[in-house]
Write a protein that holds these residues in place. Sequence first.
Motif, PDB file in Angstrom:
ATOM      1  N   ALA A  92      42.377  -1.933   2.293  1.00  0.00           N
ATOM      2  CA  ALA A  92      41.152  -1.176   2.028  1.00  0.00           C
ATOM      3  C   ALA A  92      41.412  -0.081   1.004  1.00  0.00           C
ATOM      4  O   ALA A  92      40.633   0.130   0.070  1.00  0.00           O
ATOM      5  N   PHE A 111      28.762  -7.842  -7.389  1.00  0.00           N
ATOM      6  CA  PHE A 111      28.303  -8.952  -6.550  1.00  0.00           C
ATOM      7  C   PHE A 111      27.109  -9.653  -7.178  1.00  0.00           C
ATOM      8  O   PHE A 111      26.338  -9.059  -7.927  1.00  0.00           O
ATOM      9  N   ASN A 146      24.146  -5.955  -3.880  1.00  0.00           N
ATOM     10  CA  ASN A 146      24.683  -5.252  -2.713  1.00  0.00           C
ATOM     11  C   ASN A 146      24.668  -3.736  -2.845  1.00  0.00           C
ATOM     12  O   ASN A 146      25.608  -3.062  -2.443  1.00  0.00           O
ATOM     13  N   LEU A 200      23.235  -0.261  -1.473  1.00  0.00           N
ATOM     14  CA  LEU A 200      22.704   0.126  -0.163  1.00  0.00           C
ATOM     15  C   LEU A 200      21.303   0.697  -0.366  1.00  0.00           C
ATOM     16  O   LEU A 200      21.128   1.668  -1.095  1.00  0.00           O
ATOM     17  N   ARG A 217      19.140   2.446   1.226  1.00  0.00           N
ATOM     18  CA  ARG A 217      18.684   3.786   1.599  1.00  0.00           C
ATOM     19  C   ARG A 217      19.341   4.890   0.782  1.00  0.00           C
ATOM     20  O   ARG A 217      18.957   6.052   0.887  1.00  0.00           O
ATOM     21  N   LEU A 272      29.874   5.933  -3.735  1.00  0.00           N
ATOM     22  CA  LEU A 272      30.465   5.362  -2.517  1.00  0.00           C
ATOM     23  C   LEU A 272      31.966   5.053  -2.618  1.00  0.00           C
ATOM     24  O   LEU A 272      32.739   5.472  -1.758  1.00  0.00           O
ATOM     25  N   SER A 288      34.278   8.091  -2.269  1.00  0.00           N
ATOM     26  CA  SER A 288      34.496   8.712  -0.962  1.00  0.00           C
ATOM     27  C   SER A 288      35.541   7.927  -0.171  1.00  0.00           C
ATOM     28  O   SER A 288      36.285   8.501   0.603  1.00  0.00           O
ATOM     29  N   TYR A 289      35.617   6.605  -0.421  1.00  0.00           N
ATOM     30  CA  TYR A 289      36.634   5.837   0.289  1.00  0.00           C
ATOM     31  C   TYR A 289      38.004   5.928  -0.375  1.00  0.00           C
ATOM     32  O   TYR A 289      39.020   5.724   0.273  1.00  0.00           O
ATOM     33  N   LEU A 346      33.262  12.309   4.749  1.00  0.00           N
ATOM     34  CA  LEU A 346      32.713  11.025   5.197  1.00  0.00           C
ATOM     35  C   LEU A 346      31.923  11.221   6.481  1.00  0.00           C
ATOM     36  O   LEU A 346      30.898  10.589   6.705  1.00  0.00           O
ATOM     37  N   ARG A 376      24.511  12.451   8.088  1.00  0.00           N
ATOM     38  CA  ARG A 376      23.284  12.402   7.287  1.00  0.00           C
ATOM     39  C   ARG A 376      22.645  11.016   7.390  1.00  0.00           C
ATOM     40  O   ARG A 376      21.438  10.896   7.607  1.00  0.00           O
ATOM     41  N   ASP A 377      23.493   9.991   7.316  1.00  0.00           N
ATOM     42  CA  ASP A 377      22.971   8.626   7.438  1.00  0.00           C
ATOM     43  C   ASP A 377      22.350   8.409   8.806  1.00  0.00           C
ATOM     44  O   ASP A 377      21.344   7.717   8.939  1.00  0.00           O
ATOM     45  N   ARG A 408      19.026   9.956   8.864  1.00  0.00           N
ATOM     46  CA  ARG A 408      18.131   9.085   8.077  1.00  0.00           C
ATOM     47  C   ARG A 408      17.710   7.875   8.877  1.00  0.00           C
ATOM     48  O   ARG A 408      16.549   7.472   8.877  1.00  0.00           O
ATOM     49  N   GLU A 409      18.682   7.315   9.582  1.00  0.00           N
ATOM     50  CA  GLU A 409      18.419   6.129  10.406  1.00  0.00           C
ATOM     51  C   GLU A 409      17.375   6.450  11.471  1.00  0.00           C
ATOM     52  O   GLU A 409      16.476   5.667  11.743  1.00  0.00           O
ATOM     53  N   ARG A 459      22.699  -4.362   9.835  1.00  0.00           N
ATOM     54  CA  ARG A 459      23.400  -3.737   8.717  1.00  0.00           C
ATOM     55  C   ARG A 459      24.777  -4.339   8.491  1.00  0.00           C
ATOM     56  O   ARG A 459      25.638  -3.701   7.884  1.00  0.00           O
ATOM     57  N   GLU A 464      25.670  -4.344   4.927  1.00  0.00           N
ATOM     58  CA  GLU A 464      26.018  -3.007   4.436  1.00  0.00           C
ATOM     59  C   GLU A 464      27.461  -2.679   4.804  1.00  0.00           C
ATOM     60  O   GLU A 464      28.217  -2.131   3.993  1.00  0.00           O
ATOM     61  N   VAL A 484      29.726  -4.517   2.528  1.00  0.00           N
ATOM     62  CA  VAL A 484      29.786  -3.876   1.203  1.00  0.00           C
ATOM     63  C   VAL A 484      30.699  -2.663   1.247  1.00  0.00           C
ATOM     64  O   VAL A 484      31.574  -2.476   0.396  1.00  0.00           O
ATOM     65  N   ARG A 485      30.503  -1.848   2.271  1.00  0.00           N
ATOM     66  CA  ARG A 485      31.330  -0.644   2.388  1.00  0.00           C
ATOM     67  C   ARG A 485      32.808  -1.027   2.483  1.00  0.00           C
ATOM     68  O   ARG A 485      33.668  -0.383   1.886  1.00  0.00           O
ATOM     69  N   ALA A 527      36.247   0.900   2.332  1.00  0.00           N
ATOM     70  CA  ALA A 527      36.199   1.578   3.622  1.00  0.00           C
ATOM     71  C   ALA A 527      37.203   0.944   4.561  1.00  0.00           C
ATOM     72  O   ALA A 527      37.243  -0.268   4.705  1.00  0.00           O
ATOM     73  N   ASP A 575      37.183   4.384   8.725  1.00  0.00           N
ATOM     74  CA  ASP A 575      36.047   4.986   8.005  1.00  0.00           C
ATOM     75  C   ASP A 575      34.725   4.501   8.588  1.00  0.00           C
ATOM     76  O   ASP A 575      33.793   5.286   8.803  1.00  0.00           O
ATOM     77  N   ILE A 576      34.664   3.183   8.828  1.00  0.00           N
ATOM     78  CA  ILE A 576      33.439   2.620   9.412  1.00  0.00           C
ATOM     79  C   ILE A 576      33.233   3.172  10.814  1.00  0.00           C
ATOM     80  O   ILE A 576      32.125   3.573  11.188  1.00  0.00           O
ATOM     81  N   GLN A 622      32.053   6.689  10.593  1.00  0.00           N
ATOM     82  CA  GLN A 622      30.676   6.767  10.109  1.00  0.00           C
ATOM     83  C   GLN A 622      29.689   6.500  11.252  1.00  0.00           C
ATOM     84  O   GLN A 622      28.710   7.228  11.433  1.00  0.00           O
TER      85      GLN A 622
END
Lengths: 229, 414
Positions: free
Chosen positions: A85, A96, A100, A102, A104, A113, A116-117, B2, B8-9, B12-13, B316, B319, B322-323, B328, B332-333, B336
């Motif tokens: 990762a 992609f 892809n 996000l 929101r 993004l 941050s990772y 993170l 924040r996410d 939002r959710e 998701r 998502e 993708v992360r 990530a 990290d996931i 989050q």
Amino acid sequence: MTSLPAPLIELEDVRKTYRMGDEDVHALAGVTLTIGSGEFVAVVGPSGSGKSTLMHLLGLMDRPTSGRLSFGGQDVSRLSSSAQATHRARKLGFVFQSFNLLPRLSVMDNVLLPLSYARDGGKDGRRRAAEALERVGLSHRARHRPGQLSGGERQRAGIARALVNRPELILADEPTGNLDGQNVERILELFRELHSGGQTIVLVTHDTNVAASARRQIRMQNGRVAPAA
Amino acid sequence: MLFLTGMRDGVREILAHPVRSLLTLFGLICGVASLIAMIGMVHGMLAGWRAFLYETGGLEKVGSVASRPPAYQKHLAGISPGRTARDAEGIWRNVPGVTHISPEFAIDEYGGTEVKRKGRRSPDNLVYGVVPDVIVINRYEMERGRFIASLDGERGRCVAVIGAQVAKDLFTPAEDPLGQTIDVKGQPYRVIGVFREAVFMQGGRNVVASKNRSVCLPLKTALLRFNGGSERLTWLNFRVGDVEHLDEVVDAIQNTLVILHRGVLDFSLETQEERATEYRRTERSLKTSMGGVSAISLFVGGIVITNIMLASIKERIREIGVRKALGARRRDIFMQLMAEALAIGAVGGALGVLAGIGLVNLLVWLLPGQPPPLLVPSAIALGFGASLLTGLIAGAYPAFTAARLDPIGALQNE
């Protein structure tokens, strides 16, 4: 060819075998190839030829069953998922087929993004993201949501996101698959520009016209690299 | 960083699906609100009990009342002198743990005595003969004048100290009761003092109002004039210096009284300890039942959150893929989604605190005549904390599931 570029990626007899029920499926049946730094390579082949598996291995989202995969001289075939990762965050950029992004997050936040990772260069992140958006001509769209963008713009945002961490390799999986003619040309032009700036790019496609943009083509067939035609 | 993005996410959710979020948070809100209301009720009751206990003499008060002797002593009942002022004397000399003694004689021990003055009437008063110690044991406070002194008793003076309600009944606000004469059952008594009004409101009712309907006379005067010279008392109360040694002092009083009553058990001793024990039992059962309701609500709330988060993660998956592709790590996931769970817990907790404040006020309004529930700051903190914790626990499994998703599979998810 006057000077050989320094190798960025080297595969030595890489195999990937999946077990499907009682049968072993050899998605990659011994691939040996080298991709030099700064090359623009297209991987082509029909579906089931192993090009997606090759893409996943190059993207360090999977590990080879056997063989050796090295990146910048370092063996990366047996990294832990966390190290994979981190490698993806710092050295790779993904583009992609279906963008892809996000939905929101704003375009800017999408581009931010990977930073941050990557957990490095924290402070100038926004500047770097702004630069990346500038480079793909989307500065004026930074605050928009992906849903407010056209397909071509979305893919350019996707490319900005792939560029933001200054990756050593950009992996693009059918980047023009969801775009119409005019936008396809624009995206390919962007890739050619990046290539001329020294960026290493591997583009996976089944479209021969798209593949023609690349300087080198690797044809996959039945899990092997087909000999150059 | 993170983690903040995750929070924040999460918010939002929650905002993206207000109705679903409200349903998700319902259990949490109920749990927090009932926790706050429960603690508020228990605290309200405790405060009420404590004050009531204090107003009625506190734990240090020991009372002795007349009781029928046991069957085997029935034929002996006549040889006991009963409780008299001599008992007080005997206790005073023999039981060192007792600091105050109050022998009392009431004209009507149920408080039905009428007092009059110049055509004005004050009904249903407790008129009783007392010694100076009663002011300490029954916790009277003087508003005007003085209390009954030992000399008043010795001389058999006809003086009275009256409660605030009696004063209101017999005098206009402009009149000064001091020095005036009141009529108790046809006998004149001069008012020498007025008690301060005793107020202890519980749910809009003054539960110590009867204290304001007291008329105190010197004990000897009352015995002579209303008891035919008999020394038999209505009550004999004691105050114990150190509540720690209550049991030993009660035993000593018991022994002394048995001797003074020639072995006849025609009395019984009462402490407020029993009432306090009952209070504690009620407190415990309230805490258990309401605490159980809160715990169940929080538990159910937690399960709902787990469920909704699993569903939201299913939506998701791509998502998350993708992360992961963008670098990530599992942690990290995980972080989050835990941040999202914490945000859910925080929002649920905040709404729960608001609901709890509303519930406490509603209970105050709904239950007049009961000890009013109190809004306890520590309960609010506890409720909010419990909500955060529930969010974290509930989010752990979905977050773990999401963190373990295979990036390739997740990316291919439609």
